[in-house]
Scaffold this motif. Structure first.
Motif, PDB file in Angstrom:
ATOM      1  N   GLU A  64       0.832  -1.201   0.000  1.00 58.49           N
ATOM      2  CA  GLU A  64       0.000   0.000   0.000  1.00 58.49           C
ATOM      3  C   GLU A  64       0.868   1.253   0.000  1.00 58.49           C
ATOM      4  OE1 GLU A  64      -3.327   2.242  -0.295  1.00 58.49           O
ATOM      5  OE2 GLU A  64      -3.230   0.063  -0.396  1.00 58.49           O
ATOM      6  N   ALA A  65       1.935   1.263   0.791  1.00 63.21           N
ATOM      7  CA  ALA A  65       2.842   2.413   0.815  1.00 63.21           C
ATOM      8  C   ALA A  65       3.518   2.593  -0.540  1.00 63.21           C
ATOM      9  CB  ALA A  65       3.887   2.234   1.911  1.00 63.21           C
ATOM     10  N   ARG A 122       2.290   1.689  -3.479  1.00 64.67           N
ATOM     11  CA  ARG A 122       1.292   2.208  -4.418  1.00 64.67           C
ATOM     12  C   ARG A 122       1.075   3.705  -4.198  1.00 64.67           C
ATOM     13  NH1 ARG A 122      -2.347  -1.482  -2.587  1.00 64.67           N
ATOM     14  NH2 ARG A 122      -1.475  -3.485  -3.045  1.00 64.67           N
ATOM     15  N   ASN A 123       1.007   4.112  -2.934  1.00 63.41           N
ATOM     16  CA  ASN A 123       0.817   5.532  -2.632  1.00 63.41           C
ATOM     17  C   ASN A 123       2.012   6.356  -3.103  1.00 63.41           C
ATOM     18  OD1 ASN A 123      -1.642   5.025  -1.468  1.00 63.41           O
ATOM     19  ND2 ASN A 123      -0.871   4.962   0.614  1.00 63.41           N
ATOM     20  N   ALA A 124       3.218   5.839  -2.876  1.00 65.82           N
ATOM     21  CA  ALA A 124       4.420   6.557  -3.299  1.00 65.82           C
ATOM     22  C   ALA A 124       4.482   6.652  -4.818  1.00 65.82           C
ATOM     23  CB  ALA A 124       5.665   5.863  -2.766  1.00 65.82           C
ATOM     24  N   ALA A 125       4.141   5.590  -5.505  1.00 64.06           N
ATOM     25  CA  ALA A 125       4.162   5.611  -6.966  1.00 64.06           C
ATOM     26  C   ALA A 125       3.101   6.559  -7.497  1.00 64.06           C
ATOM     27  CB  ALA A 125       3.944   4.209  -7.514  1.00 64.06           C
ATOM     28  N   ALA A 126       1.948   6.605  -6.855  1.00 69.70           N
ATOM     29  CA  ALA A 126       0.885   7.506  -7.293  1.00 69.70           C
ATOM     30  C   ALA A 126       1.278   8.957  -7.064  1.00 69.70           C
ATOM     31  CB  ALA A 126      -0.413   7.182  -6.559  1.00 69.70           C
ATOM     32  N   GLN A 127       1.945   9.228  -5.951  1.00 67.25           N
ATOM     33  CA  GLN A 127       2.378  10.594  -5.668  1.00 67.25           C
ATOM     34  C   GLN A 127       3.459  11.039  -6.642  1.00 67.25           C
ATOM     35  OE1 GLN A 127       3.545  10.665  -1.582  1.00 67.25           O
ATOM     36  NE2 GLN A 127       1.455  10.782  -0.811  1.00 67.25           N
ATOM     37  N   LEU A 128       4.347  10.141  -6.989  1.00 64.30           N
ATOM     38  CA  LEU A 128       5.413  10.500  -7.923  1.00 64.30           C
ATOM     39  C   LEU A 128       4.898  10.615  -9.347  1.00 64.30           C
ATOM     40  CD1 LEU A 128       8.376   8.348  -6.609  1.00 64.30           C
ATOM     41  CD2 LEU A 128       8.048  10.800  -6.368  1.00 64.30           C
ATOM     42  N   ALA A 129       3.885   9.852  -9.678  1.00 68.64           N
ATOM     43  CA  ALA A 129       3.378   9.852 -11.044  1.00 68.64           C
ATOM     44  C   ALA A 129       2.511  11.069 -11.327  1.00 68.64           C
ATOM     45  CB  ALA A 129       2.587   8.592 -11.310  1.00 68.64           C
ATOM     46  N   ALA A 175      14.171   5.190  -7.813  1.00 72.64           N
ATOM     47  CA  ALA A 175      15.270   4.240  -7.616  1.00 72.64           C
ATOM     48  C   ALA A 175      15.568   4.051  -6.133  1.00 72.64           C
ATOM     49  CB  ALA A 175      16.511   4.702  -8.360  1.00 72.64           C
ATOM     50  N   SER A 176      15.548   5.160  -5.379  1.00 71.12           N
ATOM     51  CA  SER A 176      15.819   5.028  -3.941  1.00 71.12           C
ATOM     52  C   SER A 176      14.703   4.251  -3.246  1.00 71.12           C
ATOM     53  CB  SER A 176      16.003   6.402  -3.303  1.00 71.12           C
ATOM     54  OG  SER A 176      14.805   7.139  -3.356  1.00 71.12           O
ATOM     55  N   LEU A 177      13.452   4.444  -3.691  1.00 70.11           N
ATOM     56  CA  LEU A 177      12.348   3.664  -3.115  1.00 70.11           C
ATOM     57  C   LEU A 177      12.497   2.187  -3.440  1.00 70.11           C
ATOM     58  CD1 LEU A 177       9.283   5.986  -3.803  1.00 70.11           C
ATOM     59  CD2 LEU A 177      10.253   5.394  -1.590  1.00 70.11           C
ATOM     60  N   MET A 178      12.950   1.889  -4.655  1.00 68.96           N
ATOM     61  CA  MET A 178      13.127   0.490  -5.027  1.00 68.96           C
ATOM     62  C   MET A 178      14.262  -0.137  -4.218  1.00 68.96           C
ATOM     63  SD  MET A 178      13.682  -1.295  -8.737  1.00 68.96           S
ATOM     64  CE  MET A 178      15.452  -1.163  -8.828  1.00 68.96           C
ATOM     65  N   GLN A 179      15.357   0.616  -4.029  1.00 65.24           N
ATOM     66  CA  GLN A 179      16.480   0.089  -3.254  1.00 65.24           C
ATOM     67  C   GLN A 179      16.100  -0.101  -1.790  1.00 65.24           C
ATOM     68  OE1 GLN A 179      19.638   2.849  -4.009  1.00 65.24           O
ATOM     69  NE2 GLN A 179      20.230   1.879  -5.935  1.00 65.24           N
ATOM     70  N   ALA A 180      15.214   0.745  -1.288  1.00 65.99           N
ATOM     71  CA  ALA A 180      14.770   0.622   0.103  1.00 65.99           C
ATOM     72  C   ALA A 180      13.789  -0.532   0.276  1.00 65.99           C
ATOM     73  CB  ALA A 180      14.121   1.927   0.558  1.00 65.99           C
ATOM     74  N   GLY A 181      13.310  -1.095  -0.843  1.00 71.89           N
ATOM     75  CA  GLY A 181      12.397  -2.227  -0.748  1.00 71.89           C
ATOM     76  C   GLY A 181      10.932  -1.830  -0.729  1.00 71.89           C
ATOM     77  N   LEU A 206       9.321  -0.320  -3.321  1.00 70.21           N
ATOM     78  CA  LEU A 206       8.781  -0.644  -4.642  1.00 70.21           C
ATOM     79  C   LEU A 206       9.406  -1.939  -5.153  1.00 70.21           C
ATOM     80  CD1 LEU A 206       8.913   2.802  -6.500  1.00 70.21           C
ATOM     81  CD2 LEU A 206       6.919   1.678  -5.559  1.00 70.21           C
ATOM     82  N   SER A 207       8.605  -2.736  -5.826  1.00 71.05           N
ATOM     83  CA  SER A 207       9.147  -3.922  -6.474  1.00 71.05           C
ATOM     84  C   SER A 207       9.680  -3.503  -7.837  1.00 71.05           C
ATOM     85  CB  SER A 207       8.061  -4.989  -6.636  1.00 71.05           C
ATOM     86  OG  SER A 207       7.115  -4.564  -7.591  1.00 71.05           O
ATOM     87  N   ALA A 208      10.373  -4.404  -8.505  1.00 70.36           N
ATOM     88  CA  ALA A 208      10.946  -4.105  -9.812  1.00 70.36           C
ATOM     89  C   ALA A 208       9.842  -3.809 -10.826  1.00 70.36           C
ATOM     90  CB  ALA A 208      11.811  -5.268 -10.286  1.00 70.36           C
ATOM     91  N   ASP A 209       8.734  -4.524 -10.751  1.00 68.14           N
ATOM     92  CA  ASP A 209       7.615  -4.293 -11.674  1.00 68.14           C
ATOM     93  C   ASP A 209       6.984  -2.924 -11.438  1.00 68.14           C
ATOM     94  OD1 ASP A 209       8.009  -6.796 -12.767  1.00 68.14           O
ATOM     95  OD2 ASP A 209       6.525  -7.761 -11.466  1.00 68.14           O
ATOM     96  N   GLU A 210       6.794  -2.575 -10.161  1.00 70.62           N
ATOM     97  CA  GLU A 210       6.211  -1.274  -9.847  1.00 70.62           C
ATOM     98  C   GLU A 210       7.142  -0.143 -10.275  1.00 70.62           C
ATOM     99  OE1 GLU A 210       3.617  -2.531  -5.910  1.00 70.62           O
ATOM    100  OE2 GLU A 210       5.720  -1.956  -5.688  1.00 70.62           O
ATOM    101  N   PHE A 211       8.447  -0.339 -10.086  1.00 73.41           N
ATOM    102  CA  PHE A 211       9.430   0.651 -10.521  1.00 73.41           C
ATOM    103  C   PHE A 211       9.358   0.840 -12.027  1.00 73.41           C
ATOM    104  CE2 PHE A 211      13.698   1.536 -12.203  1.00 73.41           C
ATOM    105  CZ  PHE A 211      13.921   2.784 -11.636  1.00 73.41           C
TER     106      PHE A 211
END
Length: 122
Positions: A60-61, A63-70, A100-106, A108-113
Motif C-alpha cells: 500500500e505504501a 502504491r501511494n508513493a508511486a501515485a504521488q510521484l506519477a 530508484a531510492s524507493l526500489m532500493q529501500a524495498g 517498490l518492487s521491480a515491476d512497480e518501478f
C-alpha cells in the motif's frame, strides 16, 4: 481353595505391570508431542499472518508513493506567465532518482518501478 502366593509377583504379574507402565508412558509422550506440534503450528500460522499484514502495508505504501510521484501535486505553485519554465529533464531525473531510492529501500518492487518509470517517461 487355590494357594495364594505371598511376596513378589510372578512372571505374569511382572509382565502385566511392565506393559501398563510402558503403555502409560507412550500415551503421555504422544500427548505431549501432539500438543507441542499444535503449538508450533499455531505459532507458524501467526507469523505467516503477521508477515502478510506487513507485506500488505508495504504494498500500500509503494502504491501511494508511486501515485504521488506519477501525478504532480495539486498545491504546486504555477509559474508566472513571463518566467521561464524549469527544464523538464531535471524534474524527471529527480523523480527517477526518488523511484530508484524507493526500489532500493524495498518499498517498490521491480515491476512497480518499471511501471512508474514508464509513466514518467511517457
Amino acid at each position: 481353595m487355590p494357594i495364594r502366593r505371598i511376596g513378589r509377583p510372578g512372571l505374569l504379574g511382572l509382565a502385566a505391570r511392565t506393559a501398563v507402565v510402558a503403555g502409560t508412558a507412550s500415551a503421555v509422550s504422544g500427548g505431549m508431542a501432539n500438543a507441542r506440534q499444535r503449538r508450533t503450528q499455531a505459532e507458524f500460522e501467526q507469523q505467516q499472518y503477521e508477515a502478510a499484514q506487513q507485506q500488505a502495508q508495504v504494498d500500500e505504501a509503494a502504491r501511494n508513493a508511486a501515485a504521488q510521484l506519477a501525478t504532480p501535486p495539486a498545491s504546486a505553485p504555477a509559474s508566472a506567465p513571463g518566467a521561464p519554465a524549469a527544464p523538464a529533464g531535471e524534474s524527471i531525473a529527480d523523480q527517477l532518482q526518488q523511484l530508484a531510492s524507493l526500489m532500493q529501500a524495498g518499498v517498490l518492487s521491480a515491476d512497480e518501478f518499471a511501471a512508474a518509470k514508464a509513466k514518467l517517461l511517457s
